[in-house]
Design an enzyme around this catalytic site. Structure first.
Site, PDB file in Angstrom:
ATOM      1  N   HIS A 194       0.833  -1.204   0.000  1.00  0.00           N
ATOM      2  CA  HIS A 194       0.000   0.000   0.000  1.00  0.00           C
ATOM      3  C   HIS A 194       0.870   1.257   0.000  1.00  0.00           C
ATOM      4  O   HIS A 194       0.627   2.192  -0.783  1.00  0.00           O
ATOM      5  CB  HIS A 194      -0.909  -0.010   1.227  1.00  0.00           C
ATOM      6  CG  HIS A 194      -1.722   1.230   1.399  1.00  0.00           C
ATOM      7  ND1 HIS A 194      -3.043   1.330   1.013  1.00  0.00           N
ATOM      8  CD2 HIS A 194      -1.394   2.449   1.926  1.00  0.00           C
ATOM      9  CE1 HIS A 194      -3.487   2.548   1.287  1.00  0.00           C
ATOM     10  NE2 HIS A 194      -2.505   3.244   1.847  1.00  0.00           N
ATOM     11  N   GLU A 195       1.868   1.283   0.863  1.00  0.00           N
ATOM     12  CA  GLU A 195       2.728   2.464   0.949  1.00  0.00           C
ATOM     13  C   GLU A 195       3.581   2.622  -0.302  1.00  0.00           C
ATOM     14  O   GLU A 195       3.791   3.742  -0.793  1.00  0.00           O
ATOM     15  CB  GLU A 195       3.594   2.391   2.206  1.00  0.00           C
ATOM     16  CG  GLU A 195       2.807   2.449   3.504  1.00  0.00           C
ATOM     17  CD  GLU A 195       1.885   3.660   3.566  1.00  0.00           C
ATOM     18  OE1 GLU A 195       2.328   4.788   3.252  1.00  0.00           O
ATOM     19  OE2 GLU A 195       0.710   3.498   3.918  1.00  0.00           O
TER      20      GLU A 195
ATOM     21  N   HIS B 256       1.536   4.309  -2.978  1.00  0.00           N
ATOM     22  CA  HIS B 256       1.459   5.770  -2.904  1.00  0.00           C
ATOM     23  C   HIS B 256       2.635   6.404  -3.646  1.00  0.00           C
ATOM     24  O   HIS B 256       2.470   7.408  -4.360  1.00  0.00           O
ATOM     25  CB  HIS B 256       1.484   6.226  -1.447  1.00  0.00           C
ATOM     26  CG  HIS B 256       0.153   6.180  -0.756  1.00  0.00           C
ATOM     27  ND1 HIS B 256      -0.989   6.749  -1.270  1.00  0.00           N
ATOM     28  CD2 HIS B 256      -0.208   5.636   0.452  1.00  0.00           C
ATOM     29  CE1 HIS B 256      -2.001   6.564  -0.432  1.00  0.00           C
ATOM     30  NE2 HIS B 256      -1.554   5.885   0.615  1.00  0.00           N
TER      31      HIS B 256
ATOM     32  N   GLU C 211      -6.318   6.814  -1.514  1.00  0.00           N
ATOM     33  CA  GLU C 211      -6.267   5.674  -0.597  1.00  0.00           C
ATOM     34  C   GLU C 211      -6.820   4.414  -1.250  1.00  0.00           C
ATOM     35  O   GLU C 211      -6.261   3.326  -1.110  1.00  0.00           O
ATOM     36  CB  GLU C 211      -7.040   5.998   0.686  1.00  0.00           C
ATOM     37  CG  GLU C 211      -6.338   6.978   1.601  1.00  0.00           C
ATOM     38  CD  GLU C 211      -4.989   6.471   2.065  1.00  0.00           C
ATOM     39  OE1 GLU C 211      -4.860   5.266   2.346  1.00  0.00           O
ATOM     40  OE2 GLU C 211      -4.042   7.276   2.119  1.00  0.00           O
TER      41      GLU C 211
END
Length: 298
Positions: free
Chosen positions: A169-170, A173, A226
């Site tokens: 997920h990070e 980004h 997100e």
């Protein structure tokens, strides 16, 4: 981002950039080996061979107002400052730390699939560090600078699959350049600019990106960002052989931590959990289960 004053893990390795240090600096051997392995894996695979299985948009063209390299350089500087602060507090994990080795192992499996989402990732100098803190937090800055706090591993009792979902997920980004987009939108709004500002050159916004490097750790991503990172991270982790069902169990844990008034919920202040987030992941898990099985998952 706030840091605990509680020294949990001593380190001698903070404050030096990977690509600036001497080749003979023995204290950096473990990280250098990790970096070489990750970079070699990216170059060897040439990105994922199959098309993306999750559906995400192309992102705002406003990000073009901030030069990617400028932002990545600003992020690298901010990252080294954070490591130096952690070292001064005795909280930066040393290469032999078991939890850091665990994170390195996860990153080594995820990184080869990053270039599918951003060609720049082929040349990123990836780093993964662990900071001893009760804070529940993790991030990946532009250019592949990853940090986890021990609190997110310990307090949520993350499995490797769940930790991979957070890392994916990070990374998403950074790969989807959400920081670049948010900074561009913010500065364009402040200056009354639009895409037409490109006609004037990128210098002003590029300079602002450098000055705003400290804000990279506190940027508020949009709900769309997100969702984007959830889905791209889900696919990254599945391609790396991590069980996509862990994305659901991860956010269920996050929800319980929120409901229990958990300590140091920095991650949840910028990544709120909720039923719709979990439902969207549940809808997308079947799309990547084939990738998980191809990677050796069961």
């Amino acid at each position: 981002m706030q840091h605990t004053d509680l020294p949990l893990i001593p380190s001698e390795n903070a404050g030096t950039c990977l690509h600036c240090r001497s080749a003979g600096a023995g204290a950096w051997q473990a990280r250098r080996a990790f970096l070489r392995l990750g970079t070699a894996a990216v170059l060897a695979t040439g990105g994922a061979s199959a098309l993306a299985q999750v559906n995400v948009g192309g992102g705002s063209r406003l990000r073009q107002l901030v030069p990617a390299q400028t932002l990545e350089e600003a992020a690298a500087e901010q990252y080294q400052q954070l490591l130096a602060k952690a070292k001064a507090q005795g909280a930066l994990a040393q290469p032999g730390n078991p939890q850091l080795r665990r994170l390195h192992a996860i990153a080594q499996r995820l990184i080869p699939h990053a270039a599918q989402w951003n060609e720049r990732a082929r040349s990123w100098r990836w780093e993964v560090n662990l900071i001893g803190s009760k804070e529940i937090n993790a991030f990946c800055m532009p250019g592949g600078k990853i940090a986890f706090y021990t609190g997110i591993l310990d307090q949520l009792q993350l499995t490797d699959d769940e930790a991979a979902m957070i890392m994916g997920h990070e990374m998403a980004h950074a790969l989807r350049e959400h920081s670049r987009e948010q900074l561009a939108k913010s500065q364009a709004t402040n200056l009354g600019l639009s895409l037409g500002a490109q006609l004037l050159g990128l210098g002003d916004l590029g300079n602002m990106a450098v000055k705003m490097g400290a804000q990279l750790l506190t940027l508020q991503f949009s709900r769309s960002d997100e969702s984007d990172a959830d889905l791209v991270g889900l696919e990254l982790a599945a391609r790396a052989g991590y069980n996509p069902q862990a994305a659901v169990s991860l956010w269920q844990k996050m929800g319980r931590a929120t409901g229990g008034g958990g300590q140091g919920l920095a991650f949840l202040s910028t990544h709120p959990s909720g039923p719709e987030r979990i439902r969207e992941l549940e809808r997308n898990v079947p799309k990547v289960e084939g990738l998980y099985r191809q990677a050796g998952g069961r």
